[in-house]
Design a protein around this motif. Structure first.
Motif, PDB file in Angstrom:
ATOM      1  N   HIS A  39       0.824  -1.205   0.000  1.00 37.78           N
ATOM      2  CA  HIS A  39       0.000   0.000   0.000  1.00 37.78           C
ATOM      3  C   HIS A  39       0.861   1.259   0.000  1.00 37.78           C
ATOM      4  O   HIS A  39       0.518   2.255  -0.645  1.00 37.78           O
ATOM      5  CB  HIS A  39      -0.934  -0.002   1.210  1.00 37.78           C
ATOM      6  N   VAL A 159      -4.341   3.695   6.351  1.00 42.32           N
ATOM      7  CA  VAL A 159      -4.013   2.359   5.871  1.00 42.32           C
ATOM      8  C   VAL A 159      -2.889   1.732   6.688  1.00 42.32           C
ATOM      9  O   VAL A 159      -2.573   0.549   6.509  1.00 42.32           O
ATOM     10  CB  VAL A 159      -3.623   2.411   4.376  1.00 42.32           C
ATOM     11  N   LEU A 233      -6.210   0.062  -5.168  1.00 45.35           N
ATOM     12  CA  LEU A 233      -6.220   0.622  -3.817  1.00 45.35           C
ATOM     13  C   LEU A 233      -7.459   0.174  -3.047  1.00 45.35           C
ATOM     14  O   LEU A 233      -8.578   0.229  -3.572  1.00 45.35           O
ATOM     15  CB  LEU A 233      -6.216   2.153  -3.871  1.00 45.35           C
ATOM     16  N   THR A 236     -10.508   3.246   2.371  1.00 38.52           N
ATOM     17  CA  THR A 236     -10.340   3.291   3.827  1.00 38.52           C
ATOM     18  C   THR A 236     -11.490   3.997   4.534  1.00 38.52           C
ATOM     19  O   THR A 236     -11.571   3.954   5.758  1.00 38.52           O
ATOM     20  CB  THR A 236      -9.029   4.012   4.190  1.00 38.52           C
TER      21      THR A 236
END
Length: 481
Positions: A39, A159, A233, A236
């Motif tokens: 990430h 993250v 991705l 979040t």
């Protein structure tokens, strides 16, 4: 007594919504204490793609403006160039808060995807500009639609676990810093390719008719590749629909970041958050200095010796700015996290500001050097200055994100980006004007020529350093993960 002690030792049980993307990220963080390198890499490369076009124009901006024939005198070229340099930042200033609100409402991922595509489109149109106003408009639209920097800074803290946030934020800062030095290298090496590399590019080709398009094309193609990566991705932002009652439990000492209650969504409420606003103010001042420095260094280095410059070619400026890239990455990945743990982000920023002020005061004396010595001095000083500036920026990122909860983090970063973009827009515009003025006073008694422009730059950083001290800087009473 034994029962009470046993109860205190039991970890708090936390529940996660099964269909909530934010809860899935929180559960992964709770179960996996390792650094989320994949990430971090995604964030690093996305930040790089949006940082490259900002300063890639600096090595050839002087010649681009000259070729548009809008300046009537040679001394006025820097004046007009300053407005092209700040157009991106002014566009970002007008829309940054809105992109932050959108990120808090609809998610970080959609804003990131739109922003990267904006780089592909408007950076390409800039390279194909046929007159001054087309270039100015393309840069403005690029800044207005590319709203990634606020959400991506919120994303990196969400993250990663708290103990890894310094590394994550360093990844953003290093990528941003590398973009600001590699971008000019790309622009410097690939500007006017038909003149520099006539065996590869003819004057009749598209790169001969548009001498500043090749660098823009390279960055746009790279950004198109990054655009595909954006879809990998994980989101979040927490989303807990009322009808979604399916949850799974996990034992963890931390509460999911998206479960705080009573948090106002109004961005106006952030203006009352004094620790946040004092940090944003500091960030704005330091960023105004850094962008002004980037433009002044490039224009000053390209200016002829008769105007107090270094007489460099675009390749020389590209070398000077690109030298900082590897050192910047290594310092941010390995040195900064250690210093942040030992000293704290604010102390690191203060030390960086002091060293930067001392070093910048020596810049005008480089004009007394020649040949290889001059180029080595320019490369080394540029590397040190960029490492120090990025360390300060990293500290500001950490402090901002720790003063607000996730419910307002995207908006807070958008507000920060808005204020900083205004400061940055003022920086390059003022830099071009000030440099143009100082180049007309080479024989002045007090701080002649380039001595004055670097003195003014240092005064801006001195103001920032003073504002890091009490009572100007307000430390947060509560820090969020």
């Amino acid at each position: 007594m034994g029962e009470i002690r046993e109860t205190l030792l039991v970890k708090q049980e936390v529940y996660y919504h099964k269909n909530c993307p934010g809860c899935k990220v929180d559960k992964r963080k709770a179960e996996n204490p390792n650094i989320p390198w994949i990430h971090f890499f995604f964030v690093w490369i996305i930040t790089l793609s949006t940082a490259l076009p900002i300063s890639s124009i600096f090595p050839f901006l002087y010649y681009l403006t000259r070729d548009f024939h809008i300046a009537k005198r040679e001394e006025d070229i820097s004046f007009y160039a300053g407005f092209v340099g700040c157009a991106f930042l002014f566009g970002r200033f007008l829309t940054a808060v809105h992109w932050g609100i959108i990120a808090d409402r609809y998610g970080r991922k959609p804003v990131i995807i739109i922003s990267v595509m904006a780089v592909v489109v408007f950076n390409t149109t800039f390279g194909l500009s046929t007159h001054y106003w087309m270039a100015l408009t393309s840069r403005f639209l690029l800044g207005a639609v590319c709203g990634v920097m606020g959400p991506i800074r919120a994303y990196i803290t969400e993250v990663s676990r708290r103990e890894h946030q310094a590394i994550g934020v360093s990844m953003i800062a290093s990528s941003w810093g590398i973009g600001l030095v590699v971008g000019p290298a790309i622009g410097g090496y690939l500007a006017q390719p038909a003149e520099k590399y006539p065996s590869l590019f003819s004057q009749d080709s598209i790169f001969g008719r548009f001498p500043y398009f090749l660098g823009s094309l390279v960055i746009s193609v790279f950004s198109l590749f990054v655009f595909g990566i954006c879809f990998w991705l994980p989101e979040t932002l927490h989303s807990h629909p009322a009808e979604d009652d399916t949850i799974f439990a996990s034992e963890d000492v931390e509460k999911p970041a998206g479960t705080e209650k009573g948090t106002s969504d109004s961005w106006l409420s952030l203006l009352k958050n004094r620790p946040l606003m004092s940090t944003i103010t500091l960030y704005g001042i330091f960023q105004m200095h850094d962008l002004a420095y980037s433009e002044i260094f490039s224009l000053w280095a390209l200016s002829p010796r008769t105007l107090g410059g270094l007489g460099f070619q675009t390749n020389d400026v590209g070398n000077a700015l690109a030298t900082a890239g590897v050192g910047l990455l290594l310092c941010q990945l390995f040195l900064y996290p250690f210093l942040e743990r030992v000293l704290g982000p604010m102390s690191v920023s203060r030390v960086g500001a002091v060293v930067s002020i001392i070093q910048l005061a020596c810049y005008p004396f480089m004009a007394n050097l020649t040949g290889t010595t001059l180029k080595l001095a320019a490369d080394l000083n540029s590397a040190i200055q960029n490492v120090l500036a990025t360390s300060i920026t990293t500290g500001m990122f950490l402090l901002q994100n720790r003063t607000v909860s996730q419910a307002q983090r995207g908006t807070a970063n958008g507000l920060s980006l808005c204020i900083v973009s205004l400061a940055n827009a003022v920086g390059p515009a003022a830099a071009g004007t000030i440099l143009s003025w100082t180049q007309s006073r080479q024989n002045a008694t007090f701080l002649p020529g380039s001595h004055m422009v670097f003195f003014i730059l240092n005064m801006v950083k001195v103001i920032g350093l003073i504002l890091t001290l009490k009572p100007f800087y307000a430390e947060p009473t509560q820090e969020y993960d």
